[in-house]
Write an enzyme that holds these catalytic residues in place. Structure first.
Site, short mmCIF file in Angstrom:
data_model
loop_
_atom_site.label_atom_id
_atom_site.label_comp_id
_atom_site.label_asym_id
_atom_site.label_seq_id
_atom_site.Cartn_x
_atom_site.Cartn_y
_atom_site.Cartn_z
N HIS A 229 0.88 -1.18 0.00
CA HIS A 229 0.00 0.00 0.00
C HIS A 229 0.91 1.22 0.00
O HIS A 229 1.99 1.18 0.60
CB HIS A 229 -0.82 0.12 1.28
CG HIS A 229 -1.72 -1.03 1.61
ND1 HIS A 229 -1.28 -2.16 2.22
CD2 HIS A 229 -3.06 -1.17 1.46
CE1 HIS A 229 -2.30 -2.98 2.43
NE2 HIS A 229 -3.40 -2.40 1.97
N ASP B 222 2.38 2.03 3.34
CA ASP B 222 3.34 1.06 3.93
C ASP B 222 4.76 1.50 3.63
O ASP B 222 5.67 1.25 4.42
CB ASP B 222 3.22 -0.34 3.31
CG ASP B 222 1.83 -0.88 3.32
OD1 ASP B 222 1.07 -0.50 4.20
OD2 ASP B 222 1.53 -1.71 2.43
C1 XLS Z 1 -7.48 -6.32 4.66
C2 XLS Z 1 -7.08 -6.57 3.30
C3 XLS Z 1 -6.01 -5.64 2.74
C4 XLS Z 1 -5.93 -5.74 1.23
C5 XLS Z 1 -5.17 -4.63 0.58
O1 XLS Z 1 -8.18 -7.11 5.28
O2 XLS Z 1 -6.71 -7.92 3.21
O3 XLS Z 1 -4.78 -5.87 3.34
O4 XLS Z 1 -5.36 -6.95 0.83
O5 XLS Z 1 -5.65 -3.39 0.92
#
Ligand code: XLS
Ligand code: CA
Ligand code: CA
Length: 443
Positions: free
Chosen positions: A99, A102
């Site tokens: 993301h 991140d």
């Molecule tokens: C959260 C999600 C997230 C997505 C990406 O539960 O799994 O991490 O994979 O935003």
């Protein structure tokens, strides 16, 4: 500088190896059904769980011991990038995902945030040049910051809609810059808490408008990665609009978006929706919408999104069965959207957990491939539906009958006989294949 200095390159050493830092079943070069394991499995490391998360939970502080913990701000962000590429290389990971937040910290204004991101994207690009690892997908985090309290593309506040659009615009530019093979949309806060304050129709129409703008912008800048929607029924919202694959598919079809998206299916989200992992993969596959996978597992005793590393061989087998039947994942991959438990706080645990997940999927791949080669389930299923290959069944399939003709046929029937579904027998066969495969690779 080395961030994981005690760890050497992780290699395949086979199931008899006592070296905990080796693959027992995942052998990247090994051919399965004419393709290497590496190409079939397309493993990916999730940046947020592995390099960003600190192990804090609603009841306690972070626990993770990381060699970059003493840093802050952009220095921390840069160190994490360097650490991640060292990790990818040591693990021999073909892909990673992130993301925006991140990798680079959010600043006070959008333009400063974008500047931070640009600096880190340049650093990632530099590292990508000399690395075998590629970007499977990136995405914009539109759920953590308080501005998304009422949603992003489904917020009641048009300013938030605009801000979210700017974030995805930037995300698509980054995807193009880094050659990301996919771009993911997970609508963490695209849902509602109570209908008492919600215009559901407007929110869903706006979500579709948002997706159309994303499709248009990708076209405009010449980004040709695959768009993926990641369904999840709830958490953090009580009711998320992309509840599961079937709901997401109906949404895409209603708004004429089905040709531009596929699904990124997460195992733990499937179980939260009351489905199995393989159910979600099947619904996507038979509709030509299986794009990528977030490979993790939940805990039915807890019932929330625990994002554990996948170690359940039965589940990896049935997942790989769907993926092989799909002819692979195309541009997608198996992304470990999974985190080490709070008590597994040493950096070594990052390797142990990924090795466990990669080995579990390698076994699943082998068992599923043997089940398919021997057509174990195929033949049983074909036989179970044989009544539609002849007589009245064939007429139904070919559209040569109607209610009146079917009534006439039914009136003339002798008492109907059904066949056993043989569930327990089939489960025993799957167990037999699992055990036989494991015995074969061990000797
Ligand atoms: C959260 C999600 C997230 C997505 C990406 O539960 O799994 O991490 O994979 O935003
Ligand atoms: Ca996920
Ligand atoms: Ca999750």
């Amino acid at each position: 500088m080395a961030y994981f200095e005690n760890i050497n390159q992780i290699k395949f050493e086979g199931p008899t190896s006592n070296n905990p830092f080796s693959f027992k079943y995942y052998n990247p070069e090994e051919q399965v059904n004419g393709q290497s394991m590496q190409d079939l499995l397309r493993f990916s490391v999730a940046y947020w769980h592995t390099f960003t998360a600190d192990g804090s939970d609603p009841f306690g502080a972070g626990t993770m011991q990381r060699s970059w913990n003493h840093l802050n701000g952009m220095d921390l962000a840069k160190a994490r990038v360097e650490a991640s590429f060292e990790f990818f290389e040591k693990l021999n990971a073909p892909y990673f995902c992130f993301h925006d937040v991140d990798v680079a910290p959010e600043a006070d204004t959008l333009s400063e945030t974008n500047k931070n991101l640009d600096i880190i994207v340049d650093l990632i690009k530099e590292n990508l040049k000399s690395s075998k690892t590629k970007l499977l997908w990136n995405t914009a985090n539109m759920f953590t910051h308080p501005r998304y309290v009422h949603g992003a593309a489904t917020s009641n506040n048009a300013d938030v809609f605009a801000y979210a659009a700017a974030k995805v615009k930037k995300g698509l530019e980054v995807a193009k810059e880094l050659g990301s093979e996919n771009y993911v949309f997970w609508g963490g806060r695209e849902g509602y808490e109570t209908l008492l304050n919600t215009n559901m129709k407007l929110e869903q129409d706006n979500l579709a408008r948002f997706f159309h703008m994303a499709v248009d912008y990708a076209k405009e800048i010449g980004y040709d990665g695959q768009f993926l929607i990641e369904p999840k029924p709830k958490e953090p919202t009580k009711h998320q609009y992309d509840f599961d694959v079937a709901t997401g598919l109906a949404f895409l079809q209603k708004y004429n978006l089905q040709d531009y998206f596929k699904f990124n299916i997460e195992a733990n989200h499937a179980t939260l929706a009351g489905h199995t992992f393989e159910h979600e993969l099947r619904v996507a596959r038979i509709n030509g919408m299986l794009g990528s996978v977030d490979a993790n597992q939940g805990d039915t005793l807890l019932g929330w999104d625990t994002d554990e590393f996948p170690t359940d061989l039965y589940s990896t087998t049935l997942a790989m069965y769907e993926i092989l039947k799909n002819g692979g994942l195309g541009k997608g991959g198996l992304n470990f959207d999974a985190k080490v438990r709070r008590g597994s706080f040493e950096a070594d645990d990052l390797f142990h957990s990924h090795i466990a997940g990669m080995d579990a999927f390698a076994i699943g791949l082998k068992v599923a491939n043997r089940l398919l080669e021997d057509k174990v389930l195929e033949d049983f299923i074909d036989n179970r539906y044989a009544s539609f290959t002849k007589g009245i069944g064939l007429e139904i399939i070919e559209g040569k009958t109607d209610f009146k003709k079917l009534e006439e046929y039914a009136l003339g029937l002798a008492p109907i006989k059904n066949q056993s579904g043989r569930q327990e027998r089939l489960k025993a066969i799957v167990n037999q294949y699992l055990i036989e495969t494991l015995t074969k690779v061990t000797v």
